[in-house]
Design an enzyme around this catalytic site. Structure first.
Site, short mmCIF file in Angstrom:
data_model
loop_
_atom_site.label_atom_id
_atom_site.label_comp_id
_atom_site.label_asym_id
_atom_site.label_seq_id
_atom_site.Cartn_x
_atom_site.Cartn_y
_atom_site.Cartn_z
N HIS A 173 -14.52 -2.38 1.90
CA HIS A 173 -14.59 -3.20 3.03
C HIS A 173 -14.60 -2.47 4.41
CE1 HIS A 173 -14.00 -6.29 0.11
NE2 HIS A 173 -14.34 -7.38 0.55
N GLU A 209 0.80 -1.33 0.00
CA GLU A 209 -0.07 0.02 0.07
C GLU A 209 0.73 1.29 -0.05
OE1 GLU A 209 -0.36 -2.49 2.00
OE2 GLU A 209 -2.17 -3.42 1.19
#
Lengths: 286, 312
Positions: free
Chosen positions: B104, B53
């Site tokens: 999510h 990330e």
């Protein structure tokens, strides 16, 4: 390299070094050790390698420089000023409220600063994105990423370095200013980053080594890296001396690395630099 | 019924057709059903960054610096925490245009458990100057949020859920603008500000409250930053009390934003339906919603409280 060419670069490096001393002296802060070690690398890069237009800092096809070790921004600022990106008088406002030249580079304020920074470990990732963008646009620009050896302790560096060789025919050249020092002392004693050549090679980078204060050596390393640029990323491991050119900083007597500069030390440094080169530099009243 | 993630995927395809400079980056999210259609429609414009990330955000910043518009997709839990430094340094401080889509989010990671659920993301993202925060309530507004974010010059955090949610509004383009809330139900008894999955709960609660004689105004505050301040204040002037409902920690979310606005501009009772500063656990999303008190029932209860506390 011809003698005249080398002399010219040495003269430029001297002016840049003196400007670094002056700006950190006036500001009474700033990372002088890490800036002085980087000078010759930046001088070679900005005067011999980069395709840039100081009068048009946002020229889309320009080569990009990502100063990942952004605590060495006094060196970058002095180079940009001497290269004509902005007026040299801006240097004397370094770190002041409202200044164009912030304590760590803020790209939106400073012409010639191509990337955000301040938090180390981010240069290769940003370079990856810049290279992808120029690939999408079919540009031939190259991305140069300046790293410090201490910042290679950041995990994010290796996350990004792992990705670079797979990004296609991009042209990323990283340089590591191997001055051997970090905030609290020698890099090797705090968290040893060696063997660095093997690390980069195992990450599929071409590795060149150079004396970071020898323009002939830098010329050879850049030539190798640029020749290989189409095949994948290269990194130049440039051995340097922290505080190069100022004896107190070289000996580590200022306390590393954010040396508390003051007027007295500034004058001492300027005298040393003048005498080492025969006193050719111009005087400056600050 | 679709998830806001699916709605985002639809909006993304639409936006990518218009904007050739839009590049999708994701952190090994091929399993998410929105990636395939994007890759087949726009080959070469989706980059799987792998499970990294931090590198993904730095790469996005480089793309933005090179004149591209990066759209970054990852799990909200990892995107907003693992790469927070990169988000702050590389995108928010220079104010580069990018969409950070965190999927999510909230309790929608369900059975994956506490590590994968994310109820601190709004707090993290809204604390960054230059960052906008959008929390769409349904697939339609999620889809519109993409083009909305692209009209905005700086970085935008788009909070998405993986669980299917009912539509809250039939008009696809109804008032979905940054800095504006969607007025879904008018009333003068109490203002209910909600975002995400809590908008649907708020509408259900308003129905029950109306049977009890309290006329609730429901505002979908999908734009948490910038907050639709004038709209909320106008409503508070009419109703004199407020409930805020969000699928997020009590600290740092929409509730605090509305409470702070009210405290400084028009102090009225503001009560919050949110997760009471605890972490989640494994379970089906709806079960978790019940367990952590994020249903219309809590909104009705808090509304009755706020209503009785209002100044007459």
């Amino acid at each position: 390299m011809k003698t005249a060419e080398r002399r010219e670069l040495e003269g430029l490096a001297l002016e840049v070094r003196k400007d670094i001393v002056r700006m950190t002296g006036v500001a009474r802060s700033g990372n002088i050790g890490s800036s002085l070690s980087l000078v010759d690398i930046l001088v070679y890069l900005y005067w011999k390698v980069l395709r840039i237009r100081p009068e048009e800092p946002h020229w889309p096809a320009r080569d990009r420089v990502v100063l990942s070790k952004s605590h060495a921004c006094p060196a970058l600022y002095a180079v940009l000023a001497n290269r004509g990106f902005f007026d040299r008088s801006e240097l004397w406002n370094f770190r002041r409220l409202g200044a164009m030249l912030q304590g760590h580079p803020e790209m939106v304020r400073t012409p010639g600063v191509d990337a955000p920074g301040g938090s180390v470990g981010m240069g290769i990732g940003i370079a990856n994105g810049l290279m992808l963008a120029s690939g999408f646009d079919g540009l031939d620009s190259r991305v140069f990423c300046i790293l410090g050896d201490g910042e290679l302790q950041e995990g994010s560096i290796w996350e990004s370095a792992m990705k670079t060789p797979d990004l296609g025919s991009g042209k990323i050249i990283a340089l590591v200013d191997m001055n051997g020092m970090q905030m609290n002392g020698p890099v090797k004693d705090i968290r040893n980053i060696e063997p660095l050549r093997e690390k980069f090679e195992s990450f599929r980078w071409t590795v060149a080594e150079a004396d970071g204060h020898d323009f002939d050596d830098l010329e050879g390393a850049f030539a190798l890296a640029l020749k290989r640029a189409d095949e994948g990323p290269s990194v130049i491991l440039a051995r340097t001396v922290p505080g190069k050119g100022f004896s107190l900083a070289e000996k580590g007597l200022l306390g590393y690395p954010s040396s508390p500069m003051n007027r007295e030390r500034m004058e001492q440094a300027l005298r040393e630099m003048e005498s080492a080169t025969g006193g050719t530099g111009k005087g400056e009243d600050l | 019924m679709k998830s806001t993630l699916e709605g985002f995927g639809e909006g993304l395809l639409e936006a990518a057709r218009e904007r050739k400079d839009l590049i999708l980056l994701h952190a090994d999210m091929d399993a998410v059903p929105i990636i395939d259609p994007f890759v087949s429609n726009f080959p070469g414009r989706a980059i799987n960054c792998g499970v990294s990330e931090q590198d993904m955000i730095m790469t996005a910043a480089g793309l933005a610096l090179g004149g591209k518009t990066p759209v970054v997709l990852s799990w909200s839990a990892f995107l907003t925490t693992r790469a927070f430094d990169q988000i702050r340094t590389c995108l928010a401080i220079p104010g580069l245009q990018a969409i950070l889509a965190g999927t999510h989010a909230g309790l929608s990671a369900g059975e994956e458990g506490v590590s994968h659920q994310m109820n601190q993301d709004i707090a993290l993202m809204r604390s960054l100057p230059n960052m906008s925060v959008l929390v769409p309530a349904d697939a339609a507004s999620s889809s519109v949020s993409v083009s909305l974010s692209l009209d905005h010059p700086g970085p935008v955090y788009l909070r998405l859920g993986a669980d299917r949610v009912p539509d809250t509004c039939t008009d696809r383009n109804a008032d979905v603008r940054a800095g504006s809330g969607r007025l879904l139900r008018e009333g003068d008894g109490i203002t209910i500000c909600a975002c995400g999955i809590m908008v649907h709960e708020a509408l259900k609660a308003a129905e029950i409250l109306s049977q009890q004689g309290i006329s609730a105004e429901v505002i979908d505050c999908f734009s948490i930053k910038p907050l639709p301040s004038q709209q909320i204040l106008a409503s508070l002037r009419r109703t004199g009390c407020c409930v805020v409902a969000e699928e997020h920690n009590l600290i740092g979310g929409l509730g605090e934003a509305v409470a702070s606005l009210s405290a400084s501009e028009n102090p009225v009772p503001v009560r919050c339906v949110a997760i009471s500063d605890r972490y989640g656990q494994s379970g089906a999303p709806r079960e978790l919603q019940e367990y952590y008190g994020l249903t219309f029932r809590e909104i009705v209860g808090e509304s009755a409280q706020a209503w009785s506390m209002r100044r007459r």
